[in-house]
Design an enzyme around this catalytic site. Structure first.
Site, PDB file in Angstrom:
ATOM      1  N   TRP B 176       1.819   2.337   0.824  1.00  0.00           N
ATOM      2  CA  TRP B 176       2.514   1.472  -0.140  1.00  0.00           C
ATOM      3  C   TRP B 176       1.980   0.049   0.011  1.00  0.00           C
ATOM      4  CZ3 TRP B 176       7.519  -1.410   1.027  1.00  0.00           C
ATOM      5  CH2 TRP B 176       8.033  -2.015  -0.142  1.00  0.00           C
ATOM      6  N   ASP B 257       9.108   5.419   7.585  1.00  0.00           N
ATOM      7  CA  ASP B 257       9.595   4.784   6.354  1.00  0.00           C
ATOM      8  C   ASP B 257      10.171   5.929   5.521  1.00  0.00           C
ATOM      9  OD1 ASP B 257       8.120   2.596   3.786  1.00  0.00           O
ATOM     10  OD2 ASP B 257      10.101   3.507   3.970  1.00  0.00           O
ATOM     11  N   LYS B 293      15.994   4.928  -4.467  1.00  0.00           N
ATOM     12  CA  LYS B 293      15.666   6.073  -5.325  1.00  0.00           C
ATOM     13  C   LYS B 293      16.710   7.179  -5.275  1.00  0.00           C
ATOM     14  CE  LYS B 293      11.568   3.954  -4.743  1.00  0.00           C
ATOM     15  NZ  LYS B 293      11.361   2.851  -3.772  1.00  0.00           N
TER      16      LYS B 293
END
Lengths: 405, 448
Positions: B176, B257, B293
């Site tokens: 990311w 993560d 999310k």
């Protein structure tokens, strides 16, 4: 098993928190916590403003709303309204498009983002804060990479402003140094410069090319008037120079836990403002990406609706007036008891806090024998007092002042 | 300067009478003295004059270009947020329910403690490890509410910088985009381990293991718990075991993560398997979580940093140090998102409803992957193996398209994606799969 985390030391305890915990652990039914900086009603309860509840209901009823990421600099509508609130609707700086506003996490977040920006882009990394100042200021600035120094501010003899000392210390500051100025209702002392003193401070700051960084955590909450509490900030902006302003809606809208505030940077041109805005985003992105939406939506809803705005000003004045009334009651109570000393500073000071003038020894005795808790510098939160508890506090102050000189 | 002070003398630049209700500071037009003062500032060079414009954010740029495109067939596959089949943002029903409940109850808005909402911290650790897990029972997890994934990663990065000076974080290539920014800003050095193999459009497992082995002992290894961003390629369970082996061998510290728990497979437990494997090993490690999310709480900024320690005492001390980092950054975290999560997880009915909505979102993405694959297979006669689309998981997919091919996607087909070949399946509808398949086939075969 190989443990590397075992070597991590415990962090030193926050002095304000340790007072709060001591009070929490005190079994006395008459204990009084005057250390925390949150508003309480006459009944001693936290307050959520009516207009805030209305705004939240309105937001919940609006089915067109979603929870998509805000832009990096926050809710655009909130930013515009927040800047207008502090600068005034007709501010030339706004008209000339040279103001950059970034939604941040209340006052702390705004100060931290501003400080990180300055640590990278301001030539001088020294930042002057008043002595004393809010406990979190030095940590915020140091971690951002700035070097903290103090200017004289509080005079314990007069329990007022050491104006001469302040001007001397600011006068000796290196050009380009940053100066933190609390816009109103100084925390922890409650001592603010007068209007005339602000003007002299402004001239000195400008003549030495010092960069003002205003901490505005109490607009409207100090005097009850949003405009009056913004005077100092607007005075500086009116002369056309640069400054930074950190605003918080924690107290004046009671939105403590929502973490809503903004960082405004007033620049000298639109062109510079664009570059500054762009660079501020680089501070925010690796810290938390984008700010939280809820508090910003509440503030924007209230500020843009004239009925809600008016209702807010009334509730805000109500809070400020209650605090002023507590000051008057405490002063009158001490006078009535003939408590030795001059207590007029209680009614001269402004805002949530007051430096009582009690020594650390007296403060400890207040806690130990009278179950009244305040920070060791003698600061009390007037917002935590009520008509019922003022007599108790006055009795305790009278007692410790006569027992310990 | 002294003369300037003298010339101002006792002249006030502002009206002496201050009307409390309408403060007018006098405009420069009406006061020539003020006008001169203002002009002198405007003519002075700004102390910020030398600032340069930073390079534009690549992902934001995609959305902006998409907005500006007037073509009716345009498709935004750059977006990192879930969209419905109608390509609209989605607020979970259970979230609306929780918010209404919070309003009815009239919760106050007092400051949270620095470490965040206790009910949230408890719920989030239990979701991650499982309620009865030994690390929780033994109180060995230091959990702090953080500002979603980014904020939680940043707290951990600051902890690493302060207490493990010189230690490096090793991140996947690619990863990311904001990971590097976070570690750079926190002044934590980083390097990369091989991850994506463009030849197979899959995992370069041997490269990954070799690079982790080579990292200096005691490095922090950044791992995506599930649904790797940007590739969509996750290690298999067997591969996770080998990754754990090599990390233990080298006394590295795993740093997870976890941004998609429940959102990848549809199952909270399945998506936590990699983290739980490491917990079983008794290792010390970090886990950053996000509810952006899986609960659609993007803008509420709600997540957590968890540090699994070897003892309850160490966990207490680590927690105190994390608090010490949070306090001068933002004092205490925002309450709204934390309450939503705590309410949803704490109520049996709402928790079930959440799981159903999460299955629905993950299900839609899986369905769209299948449809895209079927379209590609039926339209592409070259015999190319498109099965990587089905093997990948989560919101994103690496298509294997290079920069020139990705440009073709945008320029010719008005399909917006990032230049590394990443598409967001969350931004794809069933109705658009055939069109996308045409675009991919054209770009892959006709552009080099």
């Amino acid at each position: 098993m190989n443990s590397i985390l075992s070597s991590v030391l415990p962090a030193p305890e926050d002095p304000v928190l340790s007072v709060i915990f001591a009070c929490r652990d005190d079994p006395s039914p008459v204990k009084l916590n005057l250390s925390a900086g949150t508003y309480r009603t006459e009944e001693g309860k936290p307050l959520v403003l009516d207009v805030v509840r209305r705004a939240e209901q309105q937001l919940a009823n609006d089915l067109s709303r979603d929870k998509e990421y805000l832009p990096l600099n926050g809710l655009p509508e909130f930013n515009k309204l927040s800047t207008k609130l502090i600068l005034g609707d007709d501010s030339p700086a706004l008209k000339e498009n040279r103001v950059v506003t970034t939604q941040c996490l209340s006052g702390t977040g705004s100060l931290r983002v501003g400080a990180e920006f300055l640590a990278t882009h301001n030539k001088e990394s020294v930042i002057f804060v008043p002595n004393p100042t809010w406990g979190n200021h030095p940590r915020i600035f140091t971690l951002a990479g700035l070097s903290v120094q103090y200017f004289r501010y509080y005079d314990p003899k007069s329990r007022g402003l050491d104006f001469k000392g302040m001007l001397e210390d600011l006068g000796a500051a290196p050009p380009g140094a940053i100066v933190v100025l609390q816009a109103c209702a100084h925390n922890p002392t409650g001592v603010d410069p007068t209007f005339e003193q602000w003007e002299k401070i402004r001239r000195l700051v400008r003549s030495k090319s010092l960069l003002p960084f205003f901490d505005s955590a109490y607009q409207g909450f100090a005097s009850g008037s949003l405009d009056a509490d913004a005077q100092a900030v607007r005075m500086f902006v009116a002369d056309g120079g640069e400054c930074l302003i950190a605003q918080s809606y924690a107290k004046n809208m009671g939105l403590y836990g929502e973490r809503i505030g903004s960082l405004t940077i007033v620049c000298t041109s639109e062109d510079v403002a664009k570059k500054v805005e762009n660079q501020v985003l680089l501070v925010v992105r690796p810290m938390y990406l984008t700010p939280p939406i809820h508090g910003a939506s509440i503030v924007a809803t209230i500020l843009k609706n004239s009925d809600m705005y008016n209702d807010w000003t009334i509730e805000l004045k109500g809070m400020a007036d209650r605090i002023i009334s507590m000051r008057q009651q405490l002063y009158a109570a001490l006078e009535a008891r003939g408590t030795p000393g001059d207590w007029s500073h209680i009614i001269k000071h402004i805002g949530m806090f007051t430096f009582t003038g009690l020594s650390e020894e007296q403060v400890r005795l207040m806690a130990k024998e009278y179950h009244i808790y305040m920070t060791y510098d003698g600061r009390i939160s007037m917002a935590s007092l009520s008509s019922k508890t003022v007599p108790q506090l006055a009795d305790a102050i009278h007692a410790v002042v006569t027992r310990i000189a | 300067m002294a003369s300037l002070m003298l010339s101002l003398g006792s002249t006030s630049l502002l009206p002496r009478e201050i009307n409390k209700d309408k403060l007018k500071l006098g405009t420069s037009a009406s006061n020539p003295f003020l006008k001169a003062k203002v002009l002198s500032f405007l003519l002075k060079p700004s102390r910020f004059e030398g600032i340069t414009m930073a390079p534009p954010d690549p992902i934001l740029g995609v959305s902006e270009a998409f907005k500006a495109d007037t073509n009716g067939m345009k498709l935004n596959l750059g977006v990192g947020a879930y969209r419905t089949e109608e390509l609209q943002p989605y607020v979970l029903n259970v979230v609306k329910k929780a918010e209404n409940l919070m309003l009815e109850r009239g919760d106050n808005k007092e400051y949270l403690p620095i470490e965040g909402l206790a009910a949230f911290n408890k719920a989030t650790a239990e979701l991650l490890f499982g309620a009865g897990h030994p690390v929780i029972k033994e109180q060995r997890v230091a959990t702090i509410q953080g500002l979603s994934g980014t904020g939680s990663l940043r707290l951990a990065a600051a902890l690493i910088e302060r207490y493990f000076p010189g230690a490096k974080v090793v991140i996947s290539s690619p990863t990311w985009g904001n990971h590097k920014n976070i570690f750079n800003d926190a002044k934590v050095p980083w390097s990369e381990y091989r991850y994506y193999d463009p030849k197979t459009i899959g995992l370069d497992f041997e490269g990954m293991i070799a690079d982790i082995k080579e990292a200096p002992e005691g490095s922090f290894i950044l791992l995506h718990g599930c649904a790797h961003n940007p590739t969509g390629i996750d290690p298999t369970p067997e591969q996770w075991v080998k990754i754990a082996d090599v990390i233990q061998e080298k006394n590295h510290i795993p740093f997870f993560d976890v941004a998609y728990q429940g959102f990848a497979s549809g199952s909270l437990d399945e998506d936590a398997a990699s983290v739980r494997l490491f917990a079983e090993r008794g290792m010390e490690f970090f886990v950053a979580q996000s509810y952006s999310k899986n609960l659609g709480l993007y803008a509420e900024r709600i997540g957590a940093i968890n540090v699994v320690c070897s003892s309850a005492d160490a966990a207490t001390r680590v927690k105190s140090q994390l608090k010490r980092i949070a306090r001068p950054m933002y004092s205490n975290p925002p309450v709204h998102g934390a309450r939503i999560v705590a309410n949803v997880v704490g109520d049996v009915t709402m928790f079930s409803e959440w799981k159903a909505e999460m299955e629905m979102m993950a299900g839609r993405i899986k369905t769209v992957r299948q449809e895209l694959y079927d379209s590609l297979v039926s339209k592409d006669k070259s015999g190319k193996d498109w099965s990587f689309i089905l093997k990948q998981i989560g919101m994103f997919s690496f298509t294997g398209l290079n920069k020139a091919q990705s440009d073709n996607m945008t320029d010719k087909w008005h399909v917006y994606m990032t230049k590394d070949g990443r598409i967001s399946l969350a931004g794809l509808s069933l109705a658009k799969c055939e069109y996308l398949a045409d675009a991919i086939i054209d770009s892959y075969h006709n552009v080099s």
